[in-house]
Scaffold this motif. Structure first.
Motif, PDB file in Angstrom:
ATOM      1  N   GLY A 192       0.821  -1.203   0.000  1.00 60.41           N
ATOM      2  CA  GLY A 192       0.000   0.000   0.000  1.00 60.41           C
ATOM      3  C   GLY A 192       0.858   1.257   0.000  1.00 60.41           C
ATOM      4  O   GLY A 192       1.941   1.301   0.580  1.00 60.41           O
ATOM      5  N   ILE A 193       0.370   2.291  -0.650  1.00 59.26           N
ATOM      6  CA  ILE A 193       1.106   3.550  -0.762  1.00 59.26           C
ATOM      7  C   ILE A 193       0.923   4.387   0.498  1.00 59.26           C
ATOM      8  O   ILE A 193      -0.202   4.559   0.976  1.00 59.26           O
ATOM      9  N   HIS A 194       2.032   4.888   1.019  1.00 63.29           N
ATOM     10  CA  HIS A 194       1.955   5.838   2.134  1.00 63.29           C
ATOM     11  C   HIS A 194       1.871   7.261   1.587  1.00 63.29           C
ATOM     12  O   HIS A 194       0.973   8.011   1.933  1.00 63.29           O
ATOM     13  N   ASN A 195       2.819   7.629   0.717  1.00 67.89           N
ATOM     14  CA  ASN A 195       2.745   8.931   0.048  1.00 67.89           C
ATOM     15  C   ASN A 195       3.620   8.934  -1.191  1.00 67.89           C
ATOM     16  O   ASN A 195       4.418   8.008  -1.418  1.00 67.89           O
ATOM     17  N   PHE A 220       2.125  14.113  -2.070  1.00 67.59           N
ATOM     18  CA  PHE A 220       0.763  13.730  -2.442  1.00 67.59           C
ATOM     19  C   PHE A 220       0.314  12.517  -1.622  1.00 67.59           C
ATOM     20  O   PHE A 220       1.043  11.517  -1.536  1.00 67.59           O
ATOM     21  N   THR A 221      -0.849  12.635  -1.022  1.00 71.43           N
ATOM     22  CA  THR A 221      -1.448  11.497  -0.314  1.00 71.43           C
ATOM     23  C   THR A 221      -2.892  11.262  -0.751  1.00 71.43           C
ATOM     24  O   THR A 221      -3.326  10.112  -0.888  1.00 71.43           O
ATOM     25  N   GLU A 222      -3.624  12.347  -0.960  1.00 67.61           N
ATOM     26  CA  GLU A 222      -5.046  12.219  -1.298  1.00 67.61           C
ATOM     27  C   GLU A 222      -5.225  11.483  -2.622  1.00 67.61           C
ATOM     28  O   GLU A 222      -4.624  11.827  -3.632  1.00 67.61           O
ATOM     29  N   GLY A 223      -6.050  10.465  -2.589  1.00 66.43           N
ATOM     30  CA  GLY A 223      -6.310   9.677  -3.775  1.00 66.43           C
ATOM     31  C   GLY A 223      -5.306   8.577  -4.017  1.00 66.43           C
ATOM     32  O   GLY A 223      -5.465   7.778  -4.949  1.00 66.43           O
ATOM     33  N   TYR A 224      -4.275   8.482  -3.158  1.00 69.85           N
ATOM     34  CA  TYR A 224      -3.226   7.473  -3.332  1.00 69.85           C
ATOM     35  C   TYR A 224      -2.974   6.652  -2.067  1.00 69.85           C
ATOM     36  O   TYR A 224      -2.555   5.494  -2.157  1.00 69.85           O
ATOM     37  N   LEU A 227      -3.509   2.675  -1.266  1.00 66.45           N
ATOM     38  CA  LEU A 227      -3.821   1.916  -2.475  1.00 66.45           C
ATOM     39  C   LEU A 227      -2.617   1.069  -2.879  1.00 66.45           C
ATOM     40  O   LEU A 227      -1.461   1.458  -2.677  1.00 66.45           O
ATOM     41  N   THR A 228      -2.871  -0.084  -3.463  1.00 62.08           N
ATOM     42  CA  THR A 228      -1.789  -0.959  -3.918  1.00 62.08           C
ATOM     43  C   THR A 228      -1.531  -0.839  -5.418  1.00 62.08           C
ATOM     44  O   THR A 228      -0.457  -1.201  -5.889  1.00 62.08           O
ATOM     45  N   GLU A 229      -2.499  -0.324  -6.159  1.00 60.05           N
ATOM     46  CA  GLU A 229      -2.330  -0.138  -7.596  1.00 60.05           C
ATOM     47  C   GLU A 229      -3.103   1.106  -8.021  1.00 60.05           C
ATOM     48  O   GLU A 229      -4.312   1.201  -7.804  1.00 60.05           O
ATOM     49  N   VAL A 230      -2.395   2.067  -8.621  1.00 62.72           N
ATOM     50  CA  VAL A 230      -3.049   3.315  -8.991  1.00 62.72           C
ATOM     51  C   VAL A 230      -2.213   4.044 -10.045  1.00 62.72           C
ATOM     52  O   VAL A 230      -0.990   3.850 -10.130  1.00 62.72           O
ATOM     53  N   GLU A 231      -2.856   4.883 -10.825  1.00 59.07           N
ATOM     54  CA  GLU A 231      -2.149   5.754 -11.760  1.00 59.07           C
ATOM     55  C   GLU A 231      -1.936   7.112 -11.099  1.00 59.07           C
ATOM     56  O   GLU A 231      -2.888   7.746 -10.653  1.00 59.07           O
ATOM     57  N   PHE A 232      -0.678   7.514 -11.024  1.00 62.29           N
ATOM     58  CA  PHE A 232      -0.360   8.858 -10.547  1.00 62.29           C
ATOM     59  C   PHE A 232      -0.522   9.804 -11.731  1.00 62.29           C
ATOM     60  O   PHE A 232       0.158   9.672 -12.754  1.00 62.29           O
ATOM     61  N   HIS A 233      -1.448  10.748 -11.616  1.00 67.57           N
ATOM     62  CA  HIS A 233      -1.733  11.677 -12.708  1.00 67.57           C
ATOM     63  C   HIS A 233      -1.926  13.068 -12.112  1.00 67.57           C
ATOM     64  O   HIS A 233      -2.919  13.337 -11.439  1.00 67.57           O
ATOM     65  N   GLU A 234      -0.948  13.937 -12.357  1.00 68.90           N
ATOM     66  CA  GLU A 234      -0.998  15.269 -11.769  1.00 68.90           C
ATOM     67  C   GLU A 234      -0.477  16.306 -12.771  1.00 68.90           C
ATOM     68  O   GLU A 234       0.297  15.996 -13.679  1.00 68.90           O
ATOM     69  N   HIS A 235      -0.944  17.552 -12.568  1.00 70.14           N
ATOM     70  CA  HIS A 235      -0.414  18.711 -13.290  1.00 70.14           C
ATOM     71  C   HIS A 235       0.217  19.617 -12.236  1.00 70.14           C
ATOM     72  O   HIS A 235      -0.462  20.087 -11.319  1.00 70.14           O
ATOM     73  N   ILE A 236       1.505  19.853 -12.361  1.00 69.04           N
ATOM     74  CA  ILE A 236       2.245  20.582 -11.327  1.00 69.04           C
ATOM     75  C   ILE A 236       2.552  21.995 -11.816  1.00 69.04           C
ATOM     76  O   ILE A 236       3.146  22.182 -12.897  1.00 69.04           O
TER      77      ILE A 236
END
Length: 272
Positions: A192-195, A220-224, A227-236
């Motif tokens: 699982g993802i911590h951050n 980043f923590t919110e939405g991640y 979770l054990t599997e997720v797409e990180f998708h961000e605009h910085i």
């Protein structure tokens, strides 16, 4: 008198003949017994290996999977008619190409502990997995040799994985200051993802009038989280007053057990 001498000679010869006959009889008997012993004495069989299991060491897993930086639990039951002399464990890969900072792992160790040099020992060891080896399939072999020179081998395949895997990167290679840059990639985290941390910084860029050095770390923590599997998708967002030039970006994913995995890249920030 002459007759008496002849009789004595005859008796002496008969006695010698009997004596020799007895010796010959016992010689044949002993040879026969020895041959019977040779033919009837059982030969000892080579050791037998059963219940060969291996996997993640922390939970004594048998799923034939282990993780970099962790350890492998290895166990087997040995049925040996003669005393075991040695147990050899080998772990190696075929055709795995080491990445940057990685090395081939070719493990071999011979165990001659007193608790193994017995009849019918149980083999149980934990082997540390290096952190700098390629992930993929490894071949594992266990060889048992007894004091008579008999040996038996059993083998299998072990999958070595990262606790965290990052893949499918899509990141802008340039962007305009005052705008933002797009980034996305897949994260697989066993625990699982911590951050997720994004570290942005430059090296020796001149700072002009009205500009401010851009050195930022975003967590980043919110939405991640968890979770054990997720797409990180961000605009910085890129500060409008950031100096133009090349910036280094490091993405670091930390799992709930404190394991981390990082990926680094560069982006060019322009004025227009």
């Amino acid at each position: 008198m002459k007759t008496k001498i002849i009789n004595l000679k005859t008796n002496f010869m008969k006695t010698n003949f009997k004596f020799l006959a007895i010796i010959a009889f016992f010689g044949i008997l002993l040879n026969s017994c020895s041959s019977d012993d040779d033919n009837n004495s059982p030969s000892l069989n080579a050791p037998q290996i059963s219940n060969f299991e291996f996997g993640e060491g922390s939970i004594h897993s048998t799923d034939q999977v282990a993780f970099k930086g962790s350890d492998i639990h290895i166990e087997a039951e040995i049925n040996a008619e003669a005393v075991v002399s040695s147990i050899t464990l080998k772990i190696h890969a075929h055709d795995l190409v080491p990445g940057e900072g990685e090395e081939d792992w070719d493990f071999e160790q011979v165990y001659t502990n007193a608790n193994y040099q017995v009849i019918n020992p149980t083999f149980h060891e934990h082997v540390d997995v290096p952190t700098n080896i390629p992930v993929g399939e490894y071949h594992i072999e266990l060889i048992v040799t007894d004091e008579l020179g008999n040996s038996t081998e059993v083998d299998g395949h072990l999958e070595i994985l990262d606790y965290i895997t990052l893949s499918g990167f899509s990141i802008d290679d340039s962007a305009v200051r005052g705008d933002d840059f797009h980034t996305e990639f897949m994260i697989y985290a066993l625990n699982g993802i911590h951050n997720i941390t994004v570290d942005i910084h430059a090296h020796d860029l001149p700072v002009g009038a009205g500009e401010v050095e851009w050195d930022e770390e975003i967590v980043f923590t919110e939405g991640y989280h968890e979770l054990t599997e997720v797409e990180f998708h961000e605009h910085i967002a890129i500060p409008l007053n950031a100096p133009a030039g090349e910036y280094h970006i490091i993405f670091t994913v930390e799992d709930e057990d404190g394991n981390t995995k990082s990926y680094g890249t560069h982006i060019d920030i322009t004025t227009s």
